[in-house]
Design a protein around this motif. Sequence first.
Motif, PDB file in Angstrom:
ATOM      1  N   THR A  82       3.793  17.431   0.805  1.00  0.00           N
ATOM      2  CA  THR A  82       3.464  16.280   1.644  1.00  0.00           C
ATOM      3  C   THR A  82       3.691  14.985   0.867  1.00  0.00           C
ATOM      4  O   THR A  82       3.787  14.977  -0.359  1.00  0.00           O
ATOM      5  N   ILE A  83       3.759  13.895   1.636  1.00  0.00           N
ATOM      6  CA  ILE A  83       4.000  12.571   1.074  1.00  0.00           C
ATOM      7  C   ILE A  83       2.807  11.700   1.441  1.00  0.00           C
ATOM      8  O   ILE A  83       2.337  11.720   2.588  1.00  0.00           O
ATOM      9  N   VAL A  84       2.310  10.920   0.478  1.00  0.00           N
ATOM     10  CA  VAL A  84       1.168  10.037   0.701  1.00  0.00           C
ATOM     11  C   VAL A  84       1.541   8.608   0.308  1.00  0.00           C
ATOM     12  O   VAL A  84       2.392   8.397  -0.558  1.00  0.00           O
ATOM     13  N   GLN A  85       0.892   7.659   0.945  1.00  0.00           N
ATOM     14  CA  GLN A  85       1.157   6.264   0.609  1.00  0.00           C
ATOM     15  C   GLN A  85       0.468   5.925  -0.706  1.00  0.00           C
ATOM     16  O   GLN A  85      -0.716   6.162  -0.876  1.00  0.00           O
ATOM     17  N   ALA A  86       1.232   5.362  -1.638  1.00  0.00           N
ATOM     18  CA  ALA A  86       0.697   4.998  -2.944  1.00  0.00           C
ATOM     19  C   ALA A  86       0.386   3.511  -3.043  1.00  0.00           C
ATOM     20  O   ALA A  86      -0.525   3.114  -3.757  1.00  0.00           O
ATOM     21  N   ASP A  87       1.141   2.685  -2.312  1.00  0.00           N
ATOM     22  CA  ASP A  87       0.928   1.237  -2.388  1.00  0.00           C
ATOM     23  C   ASP A  87       1.573   0.595  -1.170  1.00  0.00           C
ATOM     24  O   ASP A  87       2.357   1.228  -0.464  1.00  0.00           O
ATOM     25  N   GLU A  88       1.228  -0.668  -0.932  1.00  0.00           N
ATOM     26  CA  GLU A  88       1.802  -1.390   0.203  1.00  0.00           C
ATOM     27  C   GLU A  88       1.923  -2.855  -0.141  1.00  0.00           C
ATOM     28  O   GLU A  88       1.300  -3.340  -1.076  1.00  0.00           O
ATOM     29  N   THR A  89       2.732  -3.549   0.642  1.00  0.00           N
ATOM     30  CA  THR A  89       2.893  -4.984   0.512  1.00  0.00           C
ATOM     31  C   THR A  89       2.860  -5.575   1.918  1.00  0.00           C
ATOM     32  O   THR A  89       3.263  -4.936   2.881  1.00  0.00           O
ATOM     33  N   GLY A  90       2.340  -6.772   2.036  1.00  0.00           N
ATOM     34  CA  GLY A  90       2.102  -7.376   3.344  1.00  0.00           C
ATOM     35  C   GLY A  90       0.645  -7.182   3.714  1.00  0.00           C
ATOM     36  O   GLY A  90      -0.150  -6.667   2.925  1.00  0.00           O
ATOM     37  N   VAL A  91       0.294  -7.639   4.892  1.00  0.00           N
ATOM     38  CA  VAL A  91      -1.094  -7.520   5.352  1.00  0.00           C
ATOM     39  C   VAL A  91      -1.117  -6.659   6.607  1.00  0.00           C
ATOM     40  O   VAL A  91      -0.818  -7.130   7.698  1.00  0.00           O
ATOM     41  N   PRO A  92      -1.463  -5.377   6.458  1.00  0.00           N
ATOM     42  CA  PRO A  92      -1.445  -4.485   7.623  1.00  0.00           C
ATOM     43  C   PRO A  92      -2.616  -4.742   8.567  1.00  0.00           C
ATOM     44  O   PRO A  92      -3.682  -5.171   8.154  1.00  0.00           O
ATOM     45  N   ASP A  93      -2.368  -4.462   9.824  1.00  0.00           N
ATOM     46  CA  ASP A  93      -3.415  -4.463  10.835  1.00  0.00           C
ATOM     47  C   ASP A  93      -4.435  -3.383  10.458  1.00  0.00           C
ATOM     48  O   ASP A  93      -4.073  -2.332   9.927  1.00  0.00           O
ATOM     49  N   GLU A  94      -5.704  -3.620  10.758  1.00  0.00           N
ATOM     50  CA  GLU A  94      -6.756  -2.675  10.368  1.00  0.00           C
ATOM     51  C   GLU A  94      -6.574  -1.310  11.031  1.00  0.00           C
ATOM     52  O   GLU A  94      -6.835  -0.271  10.411  1.00  0.00           O
ATOM     53  N   THR A  95      -6.115  -1.289  12.274  1.00  0.00           N
ATOM     54  CA  THR A  95      -5.865  -0.014  12.959  1.00  0.00           C
ATOM     55  C   THR A  95      -4.803   0.781  12.207  1.00  0.00           C
ATOM     56  O   THR A  95      -4.924   1.983  12.000  1.00  0.00           O
TER      57      THR A  95
END
Length: 181
Positions: free
Chosen positions: A109-122
């Motif tokens: 499986t693949i999991v999110q390790a990091d993000e950039t930007g401002v995601p919506d809370e949902t």
Amino acid sequence: GGDPRRHELPYTFEVDNGQDLLEVTVSAIVEDGERVGALTTWQSIEDRKTTARVIADVAADNQAVDLLLRSLEGARTPVDAAMCAIESLRSSLRFDLGAFWVLADDGTTIVQADETGVPDETWRTATADHRFRIGHGPVGQAWAARDLVVVDDLAQAECPRSAAAAVAGYRSAVCLPVIVA
């Protein structure tokens, strides 16, 4: 004074006739200092407009590459380099979000390790504990194919986060596997 509905001549404007983009110029025909008529000429400017668009696209691409290269100067690890690349692409393409996914410890499986930007809370909630199986959903498909996956309409995509994407107002996605050797 003069009639305010009349334009000063020469007057130039563009017309799209459905087949071509034309530049039309109306010039005055003057005889003994008096305007006695008008001469209308036109020329195709589709090639000129296309060339201008291509030049603008190349300039934007060059700026994006320059931004990427400058951002990579500060990268100290492969993860830093990946996040620099993702942020650079996100910024250049004017996307709301960018995310970095990695293979989980289970190897399937693949999991999110990091993000950039401002995601919506949902979206953030739907993503927080989500694992994509290799080959499933856009992220898993890109990983399995080792190729770019473009999703034009997330609402129609076979993706467990489609409902969250709709609530957040996210309509499209680009998944690009970055393979670090």
